[in-house]
Design an enzyme around this catalytic site. Structure first.
Site, short mmCIF file in Angstrom:
data_model
loop_
_atom_site.label_atom_id
_atom_site.label_comp_id
_atom_site.label_asym_id
_atom_site.label_seq_id
_atom_site.Cartn_x
_atom_site.Cartn_y
_atom_site.Cartn_z
CG HIS A 295 -0.29 0.29 2.50
ND1 HIS A 295 0.43 -0.67 3.15
CD2 HIS A 295 -0.20 1.39 3.27
CE1 HIS A 295 0.93 -0.16 4.27
NE2 HIS A 295 0.56 1.10 4.36
C1 UD1 Z 1 -2.44 5.61 5.59
C2 UD1 Z 1 -1.17 6.22 6.14
C3 UD1 Z 1 -0.03 5.21 6.03
C4 UD1 Z 1 -0.40 3.90 6.71
C5 UD1 Z 1 -1.71 3.39 6.16
C6 UD1 Z 1 -2.15 2.19 6.95
C7 UD1 Z 1 -0.85 8.67 5.86
C8 UD1 Z 1 -0.14 9.69 5.07
N1 UD1 Z 1 -0.76 7.41 5.37
O1 UD1 Z 1 -2.21 5.37 4.21
O2 UD1 Z 1 1.13 5.73 6.64
O3 UD1 Z 1 0.61 2.97 6.46
O4 UD1 Z 1 -2.74 4.41 6.30
O5 UD1 Z 1 -3.05 1.39 6.25
O6 UD1 Z 1 -1.43 8.97 6.85
N2 UD1 Z 1 -9.72 4.38 1.62
C9 UD1 Z 1 -10.91 3.68 1.60
N3 UD1 Z 1 -11.43 3.31 2.81
C10 UD1 Z 1 -10.88 3.61 4.00
C11 UD1 Z 1 -9.69 4.34 3.99
C12 UD1 Z 1 -9.11 4.71 2.80
O7 UD1 Z 1 -11.45 3.39 0.56
O8 UD1 Z 1 -11.43 3.23 5.06
C13 UD1 Z 1 -9.10 4.74 0.31
C14 UD1 Z 1 -9.46 6.15 -0.16
O9 UD1 Z 1 -9.57 6.10 -1.54
C15 UD1 Z 1 -8.22 6.95 0.21
C16 UD1 Z 1 -7.10 5.93 0.05
O10 UD1 Z 1 -7.68 4.69 0.47
O11 UD1 Z 1 -8.04 8.07 -0.62
C17 UD1 Z 1 -5.88 6.22 0.90
O12 UD1 Z 1 -6.24 6.40 2.28
P1 UD1 Z 1 -5.32 7.35 3.22
O13 UD1 Z 1 -5.78 7.24 4.64
O14 UD1 Z 1 -5.19 8.71 2.66
O15 UD1 Z 1 -3.89 6.73 3.09
P2 UD1 Z 1 -3.43 5.22 3.20
O16 UD1 Z 1 -2.82 4.82 1.91
O17 UD1 Z 1 -4.53 4.41 3.76
N1 UDP Z 2 -3.59 -5.85 9.08
C1 UDP Z 2 -4.75 -6.61 9.17
N2 UDP Z 2 -5.35 -7.04 8.02
C2 UDP Z 2 -4.84 -6.78 6.78
C3 UDP Z 2 -3.64 -6.04 6.70
C4 UDP Z 2 -3.05 -5.57 7.86
O1 UDP Z 2 -5.22 -6.89 10.27
O2 UDP Z 2 -5.46 -7.21 5.78
C5 UDP Z 2 -3.01 -5.31 10.33
C6 UDP Z 2 -1.65 -5.90 10.71
O3 UDP Z 2 -1.59 -5.99 12.12
C7 UDP Z 2 -0.67 -4.85 10.24
C8 UDP Z 2 -1.46 -3.58 10.52
O4 UDP Z 2 -2.80 -3.93 10.18
O5 UDP Z 2 0.53 -4.82 10.96
C9 UDP Z 2 -0.96 -2.38 9.78
O6 UDP Z 2 -1.29 -2.41 8.51
P1 UDP Z 2 -0.79 -1.49 7.33
O7 UDP Z 2 0.16 -2.31 6.54
O8 UDP Z 2 -2.00 -0.98 6.68
O9 UDP Z 2 -0.05 -0.21 7.96
P2 UDP Z 2 1.48 0.15 8.27
O10 UDP Z 2 1.92 -0.69 9.38
O11 UDP Z 2 2.28 -0.02 7.03
O12 UDP Z 2 1.42 1.60 8.64
#
Ligand code: UD1
Ligand code: UDP
Length: 382
Positions: A205
């Site tokens: 991601h």
């Molecule tokens: C965010 C964090 C990242 C973290 C990740 C964990 C920042 C800058 N990034 O990235 O560090 O590793 O979360 O998973 O804060 N979306 C959905 N449903 C949701 C949430 C998001 O559809 O519930 C989609 C939306 O299109 C959104 C995109 O995912 O624009 C990205 O979500 P966003 O929270 O901006 O960043 P992440 O890539 O999730």
């Molecule tokens: N995780 C989960 N289901 C998934 C993917 C991730 O439960 O399908 C949990 C897992 O504990 C992982 C945490 O969510 O360490 C963080 O996930 P993510 O990779 O989104 O965030 P990051 O740690 O890179 O910020």
């Protein structure tokens, strides 16, 4: 002691769960939980409250998705009045996401002390949005709780006072260990029809890996090759979902759905809930990921992890744990995976203090803090 805890995204829920549980053991702590709503899908948020038995948030800010500036400023605007009204003695933020930065900055400007859990991690790559969030949050935090030795060193080098830094271990591992009995009962393996140690797990991601079509295509070509040796289960993050669906012409096409998994190939699932996911990871033969949390969990579980990035802010997972940085060049990833699949790793240790007791240490330190700092009582807010 009044503590305001702030969460926003999937990994934040995993980090806050043991802290809230520990805080609630003490009558002298009044804690609230504020959910910014950065993540909002049931599979990215609600399921984690259930799986980790986190009490429902006291305040939901519902900021949702947006650009970095929009998301950060929306959290700041909405959280300011919550902090002003609750008047916490300390605001606890976790991790390195936009919600972390926004809450820390708002608290600091209100002259409320900030405690940062998972402080000091550095990838030294400022193209990562998380690195900016980490640097700014740590620069304004008052209490910095670090998970590994590198965190202490980085903070000291940046001029943070030694008395503000506490090496306490890793709350991600607290959650992993305290829910072990629950995730060991997961039935997902049976539902998917996979045998333990006969599949791999993939998660992707990071914007640098999934937002650029060429890079994502290269990664999927490599994963497709590996999946000819061992099936790969890929719970797809919502950022990545849309991009995968529009990607055509892959040599080994993707499989979408959770039933009748192919014996070879990459099988894409919706994001998996915490308990099922931990069971899948613990049973995996190999993990290929760009996740921060997953590098730590695989190290604690002794599962080989190939990190599809050029750097990591969690070097202890490489020096002690099972993590290997393999970058994003497809041939290198395939080579490293095939080598991992043909060997057994025994040369790893669980990193120091990743013993399931980090939340206990953090809350003990928080309880010892003054309930009114000189900063707050001297001149008041401007
Ligand atoms: C965010 C964090 C990242 C973290 C990740 C964990 C920042 C800058 N990034 O990235 O560090 O590793 O979360 O998973 O804060 N979306 C959905 N449903 C949701 C949430 C998001 O559809 O519930 C989609 C939306 O299109 C959104 C995109 O995912 O624009 C990205 O979500 P966003 O929270 O901006 O960043 P992440 O890539 O999730
Ligand atoms: N995780 C989960 N289901 C998934 C993917 C991730 O439960 O399908 C949990 C897992 O504990 C992982 C945490 O969510 O360490 C963080 O996930 P993510 O990779 O989104 O965030 P990051 O740690 O890179 O910020």
């Amino acid at each position: 002691m009044k503590i305001a805890n702030v969460v926003g995204v999937r990994p934040n829920f995993v980090k806050i769960a043991p802290l809230i549980k520990e805080m609630r053991r003490y009558a002298d702590i009044e804690s609230i939980l504020i959910h910014t709503g950065q993540h909002y899908d049931v599979r990215m948020a609600g399921q984690f409250f259930e799986d980790l038995q986190i009490p429902l948030p006291d305040v939901s800010l519902e900021v949702g998705s947006g650009s970095h500036a929009a998301q950060t400023s929306d959290v700041m605007k909405r959280i300011e009045s919550v902090f002003a009204e609750f008047a916490p003695d300390v605001v606890v933020v976790v991790g390195d996401v936009n919600s972390t930065l926004a809450a820390a900055l708002t608290a600091a400007k209100l002259q409320i002390p900030v405690a940062h859990v998972e402080a000091g991690l550095r990838s030294f790559d400022r193209t990562m949005p998380e690195e900016i969030n980490r640097l700014v949050t740590d620069a304004i935090a008052d209490y910095l709780f670090v998970t590994e030795e590198s965190g202490q060193q980085n903070l000291l080098r940046e001029g943070v006072g030694e008395q503000k830094i506490f090496f306490v271990g890793n709350v991600m591992i607290d959650s992993l260990e305290s829910s072990r009995a629950s995730w060991e009962k997961s039935l997902l393996h049976t539902r998917l029809g996979v045998e333990r140690k006969q599949y791999g797990i993939v998660t992707l991601h990071r914007p640098s890996n999934v937002d650029d079509e060429g890079t994502l295509r290269g990664l999927l070509e490599a994963l497709g090759e590996i999946a000819q040796q061992i099936p790969l289960i890929f719970p797809v993050h919502p950022r990545t979902r849309g991009r995968l669906q529009t990607l055509t012409g892959l040599r080994h096409p993707l499989w979408f759905g959770a039933e009748n998994l192919p014996a070879k190939g990459i099988c894409c699932l919706e994001p998996v809930g915490y308990l099922d996911f931990m069971a899948l990871v613990a049973g995996a033969r190999i993990v290929l990921t760009d996740s921060g949390g997953l590098q730590e969990e695989t190290s604690a579980l002794g599962v080989p992890c190939l990190t599809l990035r050029a750097n990591t802010e969690r070097p202890v997972t490489v020096t002690h744990g099972t993590n290997q940085l393999v970058g994003t060049v497809p041939q290198e990833i395939t080579k490293a995976a095939l080598s991992t699949l043909s060997s057994v790793r025994t040369d790893f240790q669980v990193p120091p203090l990743w013993d399931g007791k980090a939340a206990q240490r953090i809350v003990a330190i928080l309880r010892d803090l003054p309930t009114r700092t000189p900063r707050r009582s001297s001149k008041g807010k401007s």
